[in-house]
Design an enzyme around this catalytic site. Structure first.
Site, mmCIF file in Angstrom:
data_model
loop_
_atom_site.group_PDB
_atom_site.id
_atom_site.type_symbol
_atom_site.label_atom_id
_atom_site.label_comp_id
_atom_site.label_asym_id
_atom_site.label_seq_id
_atom_site.Cartn_x
_atom_site.Cartn_y
_atom_site.Cartn_z
ATOM 1 N N LYS A 169 0.827 -1.212 0.000
ATOM 2 C CA LYS A 169 0.000 0.000 0.000
ATOM 3 C C LYS A 169 0.860 1.261 0.000
ATOM 4 C CE LYS A 169 -1.996 -1.121 3.918
ATOM 5 N NZ LYS A 169 -1.274 -2.367 4.206
ATOM 6 N N ARG A 217 11.531 -5.316 5.041
ATOM 7 C CA ARG A 217 11.203 -3.904 4.760
ATOM 8 C C ARG A 217 12.091 -2.931 5.529
ATOM 9 N NH1 ARG A 217 5.144 -1.881 5.314
ATOM 10 N NH2 ARG A 217 5.197 -2.940 7.309
ATOM 11 N N ARG A 268 -9.744 0.648 8.493
ATOM 12 C CA ARG A 268 -9.340 -0.719 8.822
ATOM 13 C C ARG A 268 -10.425 -1.462 9.578
ATOM 14 N NH1 ARG A 268 -3.318 0.268 8.643
ATOM 15 N NH2 ARG A 268 -2.274 -1.712 9.000
ATOM 16 N N ARG A 277 11.041 -0.622 11.070
ATOM 17 C CA ARG A 277 9.979 -0.417 12.050
ATOM 18 C C ARG A 277 10.057 -1.439 13.174
ATOM 19 N NH1 ARG A 277 4.658 -0.003 8.432
ATOM 20 N NH2 ARG A 277 3.838 -1.141 10.218
ATOM 21 N N ARG A 315 -0.726 -8.944 13.393
ATOM 22 C CA ARG A 315 -1.195 -7.961 12.400
ATOM 23 C C ARG A 315 -2.019 -8.639 11.311
ATOM 24 N NH1 ARG A 315 4.351 -5.339 11.178
ATOM 25 N NH2 ARG A 315 3.251 -4.170 9.562
HETATM 26 P P1 ADP Z 1 2.248 -1.874 3.182
HETATM 27 O O1 ADP Z 1 2.252 -0.366 3.156
HETATM 28 O O2 ADP Z 1 1.043 -2.447 2.524
HETATM 29 O O3 ADP Z 1 2.464 -2.424 4.556
HETATM 30 P P2 ADP Z 1 4.810 -1.635 1.757
HETATM 31 O O4 ADP Z 1 4.484 -0.796 0.578
HETATM 32 O O5 ADP Z 1 5.562 -1.007 2.874
HETATM 33 O O6 ADP Z 1 3.479 -2.362 2.312
HETATM 34 O O7 ADP Z 1 5.626 -2.904 1.222
HETATM 35 C C1 ADP Z 1 6.149 -3.880 2.131
HETATM 36 C C2 ADP Z 1 7.535 -4.291 1.693
HETATM 37 O O8 ADP Z 1 7.456 -5.059 0.473
HETATM 38 C C3 ADP Z 1 8.482 -3.139 1.383
HETATM 39 O O9 ADP Z 1 9.779 -3.521 1.782
HETATM 40 C C4 ADP Z 1 8.394 -2.969 -0.145
HETATM 41 O O10 ADP Z 1 9.617 -2.473 -0.685
HETATM 42 C C5 ADP Z 1 8.127 -4.399 -0.593
HETATM 43 N N1 ADP Z 1 7.209 -4.493 -1.746
HETATM 44 C C6 ADP Z 1 6.171 -3.681 -2.045
HETATM 45 N N2 ADP Z 1 5.527 -4.111 -3.150
HETATM 46 C C7 ADP Z 1 6.179 -5.238 -3.562
HETATM 47 C C8 ADP Z 1 6.007 -6.148 -4.658
HETATM 48 N N3 ADP Z 1 5.023 -5.995 -5.557
HETATM 49 N N4 ADP Z 1 6.870 -7.174 -4.757
HETATM 50 C C9 ADP Z 1 7.858 -7.354 -3.843
HETATM 51 N N5 ADP Z 1 8.079 -6.534 -2.798
HETATM 52 C C10 ADP Z 1 7.250 -5.485 -2.647
HETATM 53 P P1 ADP Z 2 1.031 -2.043 7.758
HETATM 54 O O1 ADP Z 2 0.028 -1.796 6.703
HETATM 55 O O2 ADP Z 2 2.376 -2.403 7.241
HETATM 56 O O3 ADP Z 2 0.533 -3.009 8.802
HETATM 57 P P2 ADP Z 2 0.689 0.641 8.947
HETATM 58 O O4 ADP Z 2 1.819 1.573 8.941
HETATM 59 O O5 ADP Z 2 -0.482 0.944 8.095
HETATM 60 O O6 ADP Z 2 1.319 -0.764 8.631
HETATM 61 O O7 ADP Z 2 0.149 0.464 10.437
HETATM 62 C C1 ADP Z 2 1.005 0.195 11.520
HETATM 63 C C2 ADP Z 2 0.173 0.036 12.788
HETATM 64 O O8 ADP Z 2 -0.503 1.262 13.085
HETATM 65 C C3 ADP Z 2 -0.930 -1.006 12.713
HETATM 66 O O9 ADP Z 2 -0.459 -2.321 13.023
HETATM 67 C C4 ADP Z 2 -1.901 -0.484 13.768
HETATM 68 O O10 ADP Z 2 -1.450 -0.764 15.086
HETATM 69 C C5 ADP Z 2 -1.811 1.021 13.579
HETATM 70 N N1 ADP Z 2 -2.786 1.534 12.586
HETATM 71 C C6 ADP Z 2 -2.510 2.099 11.377
HETATM 72 N N2 ADP Z 2 -3.643 2.458 10.753
HETATM 73 C C7 ADP Z 2 -4.663 2.102 11.579
HETATM 74 C C8 ADP Z 2 -6.074 2.176 11.491
HETATM 75 N N3 ADP Z 2 -6.688 2.706 10.417
HETATM 76 N N4 ADP Z 2 -6.806 1.692 12.546
HETATM 77 C C9 ADP Z 2 -6.220 1.171 13.631
HETATM 78 N N5 ADP Z 2 -4.889 1.045 13.777
HETATM 79 C C10 ADP Z 2 -4.112 1.521 12.761
#
Ligand code: ADP
Ligand code: ADP
Ligand code: ZN
Length: 227
Positions: free
Chosen positions: A22, A136, A97, A170, A181
């Protein structure tokens, strides 16, 4: 809240489990379409770092991989959405979420005469998520996202975007927290796929492919949904 300043022309939602891509895709959409990425995860991490009341309440929950209370997240999102730069259009990354958050967003948008252009589900399997999350890291200066295997800087140790050599990982990107998660995603967030399907705004993208191919598919959806 000052709702007068909310004149957002486009509202896009990126739905998907942790590690789906995302954040990566939201940043690419920012560059391609001039939209603003609103990541509640980033906003919450900033609140934790600043030591605000919301940050203090959120810290332990985030470290354990649970969801922060709807009340806190909705308040943070509402404030951010009211800032002037959001008038360009927003990509919601990691919000909503829960169904309560989705309903709060609908209410907020209806108050300002806005609508959701598209909610895009990034479909990935659980095994891929664990690999993505555990590798990541991000640039500590500009926030550009990287991965140990899948997205490395062109020059080792130097950010492609800003040249910084400061990178960070992180605290919640560890094997123990990932399980929590993913469980939170399946229990509380996955029902939003049906929620947006019922509203007729759901789109899906196969997010198992490479980053550029996914960006292309998403770009096409955004173009259709905003014109
Ligand atoms: P999210 O915001 O949904 O948690 P991220 O965009 O941070 O996910 O992506 C998670 C990890 O995977 C990052 O290290 C990113 O560089 C990598 N990543 C993102 N998209 C892809 C993909 N299509 N294929 C492989 N790795 C990816
Ligand atoms: P990822 O998509 O990689 O899990 P985010 O950066 O979106 O990571 O979120 C990290 C953490 O922040 C989540 O595990 C949760 O604890 C909190 N968080 C983020 N967005 C929300 C949301 N919309 N509602 C509740 N908790 C959230
Ligand atoms: Zn950088």
């Amino acid at each position: 809240m000052n709702t007068d300043v909310i004149t957002t022309p486009a509202v896009l939602i990126l739905l998907g489990p942790p590690g789906a891509g995302k954040g990566t895709q939201a940043r690419m959409l920012e560059d391609a379409f001039g939209l603003v990425q609103l990541s509640t995860g980033d906003l919450l991490r900033a609140a934790v770092a600043a030591g605000t009341d919301a940050g203090k309440a959120a810290k332990a929950v985030m470290e354990a991989g649970g969801l922060v209370s709807d009340e806190i997240v909705i308040a943070i999102l509402r404030d951010r959405l009211g800032e002037a730069d959001c008038a360009k259009g927003v990509i919601l990354d990691g919000f909503p979420r829960t169904t309560v958050q989705a309903e709060a967003l609908d209410k907020l948008l209806s108050e300002t005469g806005q609508k959701i252009n598209a909610a895009v589900s990034l479909d990935v399997d659980d095994a891929a998520m664990v690999t993505r999350i555990s590798g990541r890291y991000t640039c500590g200066n500009c926030g550009e996202g990287y991965h140990d295997t899948f997205k490395t800087p062109t020059k080792a140790g130097v950010c492609d975007k800003c040249g910084s050599t400061d990178f960070k990982r992180r605290a919640d990107d560890n094997a123990e927290t990932v399980g929590q998660r993913l469980a939170a995603y399946h229990e509380q967030t996955a029902p939003l796929i049906a929620y947006y399907s019922d509203k007729g705004v759901l789109k899906s993208v196969d997010a198992m492919g490479d980053i550029d191919a996914i960006a292309k598919a998403l770009g096409a959806i955004v173009e259709t949904a905003t014109t």
